[in-house]
Enzyme design. Structure first.
Site, short mmCIF file in Angstrom:
data_model
loop_
_atom_site.label_atom_id
_atom_site.label_comp_id
_atom_site.label_asym_id
_atom_site.label_seq_id
_atom_site.Cartn_x
_atom_site.Cartn_y
_atom_site.Cartn_z
CE1 TYR B 105 0.54 -5.28 -11.39
CE2 TYR B 105 -0.52 -4.08 -9.59
CZ TYR B 105 -0.03 -5.26 -10.12
OH TYR B 105 -0.10 -6.42 -9.39
CE1 TYR B 144 -2.65 -3.50 -5.81
CE2 TYR B 144 -0.39 -4.30 -6.12
CZ TYR B 144 -1.76 -4.45 -6.30
OH TYR B 144 -2.24 -5.54 -6.98
NE ARG B 154 -4.16 -8.46 -2.89
CZ ARG B 154 -3.80 -9.40 -3.75
NH1 ARG B 154 -3.80 -9.15 -5.03
NH2 ARG B 154 -3.43 -10.61 -3.34
CG HIS B 157 0.48 -9.78 -5.55
ND1 HIS B 157 0.12 -8.60 -4.92
CD2 HIS B 157 -0.07 -9.73 -6.78
CE1 HIS B 157 -0.62 -7.88 -5.74
NE2 HIS B 157 -0.75 -8.54 -6.89
CG HIS B 159 -0.83 -11.09 -10.94
ND1 HIS B 159 -2.11 -11.35 -10.53
CD2 HIS B 159 -0.52 -9.85 -10.48
CE1 HIS B 159 -2.58 -10.30 -9.86
NE2 HIS B 159 -1.64 -9.38 -9.81
#
Lengths: 190, 236
Positions: B105, B144, B154, B157, B159
C-alpha cells in the site's frame, strides 16, 4: 428471496487510502440556521493509548430537527446544503475535531421526543464491525433526562460517556471515546 | 413513528464478534461491556445522501489515475448492491481500496519490503446505477505479510465501503478471490462463523465480463441489512 447480509470486516491500518479522500470536517459551512459548535476529542484503546487509525462518522438532524434525506418525512424545513454528515479520521494522537450546528430535537419511539443528539459510527483497525454510539449535550439537562435512548442506560455512571461537555463560555464540546476500562463508552446494538 | 419499519438484526454467526482473539488488534479495541440494545429511531433509520457529487467519470478505473499503466493482472470487478430481500439498492456510493499487485500500500504505515507502483494508488469510487450495479477496472491485489501471528499473510482482498439508504445499512467489508490458498489461515476472513456468510465474501470468476485481450472479470454481489416485515412499533 432472503439473502445473507454480507459480513462486516475491519477497515484495516490503511483506511486512510480509501476513506479519507471524501472526509468532511466542516459540516456547519452549508448550514444557515442554528448555533455553530465545535466538537472534538480523542479515541483511546483498552490500554489508554490513543488510536491513530480510527475513522468517525457523524449523522445528525439540522437545527429544526429534520434529517437531510427523503427517508425523513417530517413536515419540517430542510436547510440549504446542510447534509448532516461528517467523516473524520483521527490523527497520530487519536484526536478528531469537527464543526457543525447543534441539532434540533427529533421524535423517538411512540410519542416521545429525543434530546438533541448526534449519531456516531466508529471504525478502526482491530474493529471487525463498526460501533454505534451517540453524542448528547451537557447543556440540555432537562431534555437529556427525558430522552428515551439515554433512559436505556441503566448504570447512571456510564451516561456521561454519551454527553459532550460544553466548555465554559464557548460553543465547544469535548467528547472522547474509550474502548475499554474505566469510562468505557456506551455502545448501542441497534 | 408507527409507520417506520426498522432493519432486521443479523442472524447469529453471520457477522463477526467485536472480540476475536486470533485477530490480535481486536483484543484492546473491542468493548468489554455488552452493547445496550435500543430501538431504531428516526436517527438510525435515516442516513446521508452522500458522495454522488464527488464522483468523477474516471474514479471507477484504478488503472487510469496516473501517467502510466499500473503493473499486475488487470481485472474488471462488477456486481450488485442488494438488500436482504433481494432488492437492488440504487444510487449509493461505493468506495474501494486495495494493495498493488505486489501486496504493497502507498501508506507510511506499510513497511512491507515489496515494490511500490508509481502508477497505482489503489483507491476508487462509484455510485450504483438504477439497478444497484457497480463496476470497477483495477489490478488484482497481491497477498502480503502482516505480523499478526507466525507466518501471517493476508489473502488477496479489496476493501469495500457502502452506505445504502440509512445508517443501519452502513457496511465496511472485504472481498476475497476464489481458490485463494491463504483463506483457511486468515483470522480476519475466518472470524465469521456462519459458512454461508463467510463464503459470501468470496467473489466469483466471471467469464461474461471478461474482456478478450484485456482483462479477467470477477463478480461480487454485496448484501446490506434489509427492512423488517413489520413496523417496529408492532414488535413490542
Amino acid at each position: 428471496m432472503t439473502l445473507v447480509p454480507t459480513a462486516s470486516s475491519t477497515v484495516g491500518p490503511y483506511l486512510h487510502i480509501g476513506l479519507t479522500p471524501l472526509q468532511v470536517h466542516d459540516i456547519a459551512k452549508d448550514a444557515s440556521k442554528g448555533e455553530k459548535i465545535v466538537i472534538s476529542g480523542r479515541v483511546f484503546d483498552g490500554e489508554g493509548q490513543p488510536v491513530p487509525d480510527a475513522l468517525i462518522e457523524f449523522w445528525q438532524a439540522n437545527a429544526d430537527g429534520k434529517y437531510a434525506t427523503p427517508e425523513d418525512s417530517q413536515d419540517k424545513p430542510l436547510d440549504g446544503k446542510f447534509t448532516g454528515f461528517g467523516r473524520i479520521p483521527t490523527d497520530k494522537e487519536g484526536r478528531y475535531s469537527f464543526s457543525t450546528v447543534k441539532p434540533g430535537a427529533v421524535p423517538g419511539p411512540g410519542n416521545t421526543l429525543q434530546a438533541p443528539h448526534i449519531l456516531v459510527c466508529v471504525f478502526m483497525r482491530g474493529m471487525l464491525r463498526h460501533l454505534y454510539t451517540r453524542i448528547y449535550f451537557s447543556d440540555e439537562t432537562a431534555a437529556n433526562a427525558n430522552d428515551p435512548v439515554l433512559g436505556l442506560v441503566e448504570d447512571a455512571g456510564r451516561k456521561p460517556t454519551l454527553i459532550g461537555e460544553r466548555a465554559a463560555g464557548k460553543a465547544e464540546y469535548r467528547w472522547d471515546i474509550r474502548m475499554q476500562g474505566e469510562g468505557e463508552t456506551v455502545f448501542f446494538d441497534c | 413513528m408507527s409507520d417506520v419499519i426498522g432493519y432486521k438484526r443479523p442472524a447469529a454467526g453471520t457477522q463477526p464478534n467485536y472480540l476475536h482473539a486470533p485477530y490480535q488488534s481486536s483484543i484492546k479495541r473491542a468493548p468489554n461491556k455488552p452493547l445496550i440494545r435500543m430501538p431504531q429511531t428516526l436517527t438510525e433509520l435515516t442516513g446521508p445522501v452522500y458522495g454522488h457529487d464527488r464522483v468523477g467519470p474516471l474514479d471507477n478505473d484504478l488503472t487510469k489515475q496516473h501517467a502510466g499503466e499500473p503493473l499486475g493482472e488487470r481485472m474488471i470487478l462488477s456486481g450488485r448492491l442488494l438488500d436482504e430481500n433481494g432488492r437492488p439498492i440504487p444510487h449509493s456510493l461505493v468506495e474501494i481500496w486495495q494493495a498493488n499487485a505486489c501486496g504493497r500500500y502507498p501508506h507510511p504505515g506499510d513497511q512491507h519490503d515489496a515494490p511500490l507502483d508509481p502508477n497505482f494508488t489503489g483507491y476508487g469510487r462509484t455510485v450504483t446505477d438504477a439497478e444497484g450495479r457497480y463496476r470497477f477496472v483495477t489490478i488484482k491485489p497481491g497477498a502480503y505479510p502482516w505480523r499478526n501471528h507466525h507466518n501471517a499473510w493476508r489473502p488477496q482482498h479489496i476493501h469495500f465501503s457502502l452506505f445504502g439508504p440509512s445508517f443501519m445499512t452502513r457496511l465496511v467489508t472485504q472481498m476475497y478471490f476464489p481458490g485463494d490458498p491463504l483463506l483457511p489461515f486468515d483470522p480476519i476472513f475466518n472470524c465469521v462463523t456462519d459458512q454461508r456468510a463467510r463464503d459470501s465474501m468470496v467473489s466469483k470468476f466471471d467469464f461474461e465480463t471478461t474482456i478478450p485481450e484485456f482483462a479477467l472479470g470477477y463478480h461480487w454481489d454485496i448484501v446490506l441489512r434489509g427492512r423488517d416485515a413489520t413496523p417496529m412499533e408492532n414488535k413490542k
